[in-house]
Design a protein around this motif. Structure first.
Motif, PDB file in Angstrom:
ATOM      1  N   HIS A 100     -11.884   4.675  78.431  1.00 39.38           N
ATOM      2  CA  HIS A 100     -13.052   3.987  77.862  1.00 39.38           C
ATOM      3  C   HIS A 100     -12.787   2.486  77.826  1.00 39.38           C
ATOM      4  O   HIS A 100     -11.910   2.015  77.101  1.00 39.38           O
ATOM      5  CB  HIS A 100     -13.329   4.517  76.454  1.00 39.38           C
ATOM      6  CG  HIS A 100     -14.466   3.836  75.757  1.00 39.38           C
ATOM      7  ND1 HIS A 100     -15.753   3.863  76.228  1.00 39.38           N
ATOM      8  CD2 HIS A 100     -14.492   3.111  74.607  1.00 39.38           C
ATOM      9  CE1 HIS A 100     -16.531   3.177  75.417  1.00 39.38           C
ATOM     10  NE2 HIS A 100     -15.786   2.711  74.432  1.00 39.38           N
ATOM     11  N   LYS A 101     -13.559   1.747  78.634  1.00 34.66           N
ATOM     12  CA  LYS A 101     -13.439   0.293  78.686  1.00 34.66           C
ATOM     13  C   LYS A 101     -14.821  -0.322  78.693  1.00 34.66           C
ATOM     14  O   LYS A 101     -15.497  -0.362  79.722  1.00 34.66           O
ATOM     15  CB  LYS A 101     -12.664  -0.143  79.930  1.00 34.66           C
ATOM     16  CG  LYS A 101     -11.193   0.224  79.915  1.00 34.66           C
ATOM     17  CD  LYS A 101     -10.483  -0.313  81.145  1.00 34.66           C
ATOM     18  CE  LYS A 101      -8.990   0.011  81.111  1.00 34.66           C
ATOM     19  NZ  LYS A 101      -8.277  -0.503  82.301  1.00 34.66           N
ATOM     20  N   ARG A 149     -13.232   3.247  68.378  1.00 40.88           N
ATOM     21  CA  ARG A 149     -12.949   3.543  69.783  1.00 40.88           C
ATOM     22  C   ARG A 149     -12.049   2.444  70.366  1.00 40.88           C
ATOM     23  O   ARG A 149     -12.540   1.557  71.065  1.00 40.88           O
ATOM     24  CB  ARG A 149     -14.237   3.644  70.599  1.00 40.88           C
ATOM     25  CG  ARG A 149     -15.173   4.757  70.159  1.00 40.88           C
ATOM     26  CD  ARG A 149     -16.441   4.706  70.975  1.00 40.88           C
ATOM     27  NE  ARG A 149     -17.426   5.681  70.518  1.00 40.88           N
ATOM     28  CZ  ARG A 149     -18.681   5.741  70.975  1.00 40.88           C
ATOM     29  NH1 ARG A 149     -19.085   4.870  71.883  1.00 40.88           N
ATOM     30  NH2 ARG A 149     -19.521   6.645  70.526  1.00 40.88           N
ATOM     31  N   PRO A 150     -10.779   2.465  70.091  1.00 35.65           N
ATOM     32  CA  PRO A 150      -9.886   1.453  70.674  1.00 35.65           C
ATOM     33  C   PRO A 150      -9.899   1.554  72.197  1.00 35.65           C
ATOM     34  O   PRO A 150      -9.831   2.654  72.765  1.00 35.65           O
ATOM     35  CB  PRO A 150      -8.519   1.808  70.093  1.00 35.65           C
ATOM     36  CG  PRO A 150      -8.808   2.656  68.891  1.00 35.65           C
ATOM     37  CD  PRO A 150     -10.071   3.380  69.189  1.00 35.65           C
ATOM     38  N   ASP A 159      -7.726   0.870  74.414  1.00 35.65           N
ATOM     39  CA  ASP A 159      -6.503   1.297  75.079  1.00 35.65           C
ATOM     40  C   ASP A 159      -6.106   2.730  74.732  1.00 35.65           C
ATOM     41  O   ASP A 159      -5.183   3.276  75.328  1.00 35.65           O
ATOM     42  CB  ASP A 159      -5.357   0.351  74.712  1.00 35.65           C
ATOM     43  CG  ASP A 159      -5.148   0.273  73.207  1.00 35.65           C
ATOM     44  OD1 ASP A 159      -6.093   0.597  72.457  1.00 35.65           O
ATOM     45  OD2 ASP A 159      -4.050  -0.125  72.772  1.00 35.65           O
ATOM     46  N   ARG A 160      -6.822   3.358  73.788  1.00 39.29           N
ATOM     47  CA  ARG A 160      -6.446   4.718  73.359  1.00 39.29           C
ATOM     48  C   ARG A 160      -7.613   5.700  73.386  1.00 39.29           C
ATOM     49  O   ARG A 160      -7.503   6.806  72.882  1.00 39.29           O
ATOM     50  CB  ARG A 160      -5.867   4.677  71.941  1.00 39.29           C
ATOM     51  CG  ARG A 160      -4.562   3.912  71.839  1.00 39.29           C
ATOM     52  CD  ARG A 160      -3.912   4.028  70.477  1.00 39.29           C
ATOM     53  NE  ARG A 160      -4.633   3.292  69.442  1.00 39.29           N
ATOM     54  CZ  ARG A 160      -5.288   3.855  68.445  1.00 39.29           C
ATOM     55  NH1 ARG A 160      -5.339   5.171  68.344  1.00 39.29           N
ATOM     56  NH2 ARG A 160      -5.916   3.108  67.549  1.00 39.29           N
ATOM     57  N   THR A 161      -8.746   5.312  73.974  1.00 43.98           N
ATOM     58  CA  THR A 161      -9.941   6.150  73.968  1.00 43.98           C
ATOM     59  C   THR A 161     -10.208   6.687  75.368  1.00 43.98           C
ATOM     60  O   THR A 161     -10.166   5.946  76.358  1.00 43.98           O
ATOM     61  CB  THR A 161     -11.163   5.365  73.484  1.00 43.98           C
ATOM     62  OG1 THR A 161     -10.884   4.819  72.190  1.00 43.98           O
ATOM     63  CG2 THR A 161     -12.382   6.269  73.375  1.00 43.98           C
ATOM     64  N   LEU A 162     -10.492   7.978  75.442  1.00 46.28           N
ATOM     65  CA  LEU A 162     -10.792   8.652  76.699  1.00 46.28           C
ATOM     66  C   LEU A 162     -12.259   9.065  76.704  1.00 46.28           C
ATOM     67  O   LEU A 162     -12.732   9.700  75.759  1.00 46.28           O
ATOM     68  CB  LEU A 162      -9.895   9.876  76.880  1.00 46.28           C
ATOM     69  CG  LEU A 162      -9.867  10.522  78.269  1.00 46.28           C
ATOM     70  CD1 LEU A 162      -9.203   9.585  79.266  1.00 46.28           C
ATOM     71  CD2 LEU A 162      -9.118  11.853  78.222  1.00 46.28           C
ATOM     72  N   GLY A 187     -18.123  12.965  75.511  1.00 48.91           N
ATOM     73  CA  GLY A 187     -17.190  12.873  74.400  1.00 48.91           C
ATOM     74  C   GLY A 187     -16.332  11.627  74.472  1.00 48.91           C
ATOM     75  O   GLY A 187     -16.097  11.060  75.549  1.00 48.91           O
ATOM     76  N   TYR A 188     -15.883  11.211  73.293  1.00 53.51           N
ATOM     77  CA  TYR A 188     -14.944  10.099  73.148  1.00 53.51           C
ATOM     78  C   TYR A 188     -13.732  10.627  72.392  1.00 53.51           C
ATOM     79  O   TYR A 188     -13.846  10.998  71.213  1.00 53.51           O
ATOM     80  CB  TYR A 188     -15.583   8.928  72.404  1.00 53.51           C
ATOM     81  CG  TYR A 188     -16.765   8.311  73.125  1.00 53.51           C
ATOM     82  CD1 TYR A 188     -16.588   7.251  74.006  1.00 53.51           C
ATOM     83  CD2 TYR A 188     -18.050   8.798  72.912  1.00 53.51           C
ATOM     84  CE1 TYR A 188     -17.664   6.686  74.668  1.00 53.51           C
ATOM     85  CE2 TYR A 188     -19.138   8.243  73.578  1.00 53.51           C
ATOM     86  CZ  TYR A 188     -18.942   7.182  74.448  1.00 53.51           C
ATOM     87  OH  TYR A 188     -20.007   6.621  75.108  1.00 53.51           O
ATOM     88  N   ILE A 189     -12.596  10.680  73.066  1.00 59.02           N
ATOM     89  CA  ILE A 189     -11.374  11.213  72.480  1.00 59.02           C
ATOM     90  C   ILE A 189     -10.416  10.049  72.225  1.00 59.02           C
ATOM     91  O   ILE A 189     -10.061   9.320  73.155  1.00 59.02           O
ATOM     92  CB  ILE A 189     -10.711  12.246  73.412  1.00 59.02           C
ATOM     93  CG1 ILE A 189     -11.714  13.369  73.740  1.00 59.02           C
ATOM     94  CG2 ILE A 189      -9.454  12.831  72.773  1.00 59.02           C
ATOM     95  CD1 ILE A 189     -11.194  14.352  74.772  1.00 59.02           C
ATOM     96  N   VAL A 190     -10.027   9.887  70.976  1.00 62.96           N
ATOM     97  CA  VAL A 190      -9.124   8.803  70.590  1.00 62.96           C
ATOM     98  C   VAL A 190      -7.745   9.394  70.337  1.00 62.96           C
ATOM     99  O   VAL A 190      -7.581  10.258  69.468  1.00 62.96           O
ATOM    100  CB  VAL A 190      -9.636   8.069  69.338  1.00 62.96           C
ATOM    101  CG1 VAL A 190      -8.681   6.938  68.954  1.00 62.96           C
ATOM    102  CG2 VAL A 190     -11.040   7.518  69.577  1.00 62.96           C
TER     103      VAL A 190
END
Length: 282
Positions: A42-43, A52-53, A55-58, A116-119
């Motif tokens: 996720h960028k 939703r960081p 560098d750590r969010t998918l 989905g957003y996975i952190v």
């Protein structure tokens, strides 16, 4: 779900156009059919959210309906510690205006494929998920964590939809307390601004000294509202005055037209009397 013993760095991932990595899942170990998930880091530059960081969010696409947040958490826990999972009907910002509502007051979610957003707790979780081979599917339903479908899932959904009156009353009371607190804070804020920014009748704003280290604000929201209301009233009075002026001019025109009409009628009457020789001015 137990952590996978496979080395994710040694397998070859499948990357499709758009930068998405294909991730295969199957419902159980006996199932021959597989479902494809599309994952990507996720960028989003426009979104600056602590939920939703970058560098750590998918970011995950094509999540099937039988995968809940708990199931997604278990599936991706083998890549690293999962901090949070958020499922949505479509991609969007995580910012929600207004207070956070309880599940009792939210509209029913759509039963369909989701995003989905996975952190993850660490950046390595995103890297491990992206390096996972699409030939090694992730199993959704296991003996330790069975996932219900069909009639069993309908029964579970129906039972969860039943609301206990005591729980509902507790949620309503909690929401109303928060609502009253927010209203009171808003009233105090407006009162404080009105005291700091005092406006006289002619529209001048009195600038008062604020707290130490803060700049004085010559305009406040309340002052702007009062100024706008004054301008609106002034415009209405001007329109009304113009209407009265137009009405007065129209009345004068009608009066002049009536006098001219009577003058022409008198001229015709005098001409008729002269023709009959009955006109005796003396």
């Amino acid at each position: 779900m137990a952590p996978s013993t496979k080395k994710h760095a040694s397998v070859q991932p499948c990357i499709i156009p758009g930068g998405f990595t294909v991730l295969s899942i199957q419902f159980d170990s006996d199932s021959s059919a597989q479902h494809k998930l599309y994952i990507k880091e996720h960028k989003v530059r426009a979104e600056k959210s602590s939920h939703r960081p970058l560098d750590r969010t998918l970011f995950v696409l094509n999540i099937p309906p039988y995968c809940s947040e708990a199931v997604i958490t278990e599936l991706f826990s083998q890549f690293g510690s999962v901090e949070s999972v958020e499922l949505r009907d479509q991609p969007g910002s995580s910012h929600e205006s207004g207070p956070k509502l309880s599940k009792f007051f939210r509209p029913a979610s759509k039963q369909g494929f989701k995003v989905g957003y996975i952190v993850f707790s660490q950046t390595s979780g995103v890297t491990a998920a992206k390096k996972h081979s699409h030939d090694v599917p992730l199993v959704v339903s296991t003996e330790q964590r069975p996932v219900m479908t069909g009639v069993q899932k309908w029964i579970q959904t129906y039972r969860e939809s039943l609301i206990h009156p005591d729980k509902l009353q507790q949620k309503v009371d909690s929401f109303m307390e928060g609502h009253d607190k927010r209203k009171e804070e808003e009233a105090q804020r407006q009162k404080k601004e009105a005291e700091q920014q005092q406006e006289d009748e002619e529209g001048w704003v009195k600038v008062t000294r604020g707290q130490k280290g803060t700049k004085a604000r010559p305009h406040s929201e309340a002052a702007n509202k009062r100024t706008l209301q004054k301008e609106t009233n002034k415009k209405k009075r001007k329109e009304l005055m113009n209407f009265y002026t137009w009405q007065h001019r129209n009345t004068q025109k009608e009066h002049i037209a009536e006098l001219r009409k009577k003058f022409e009628e008198d001229k015709q009457r005098i001409a008729l009397l002269r023709a009959q020789r009955k006109f005796r001015p003396y």
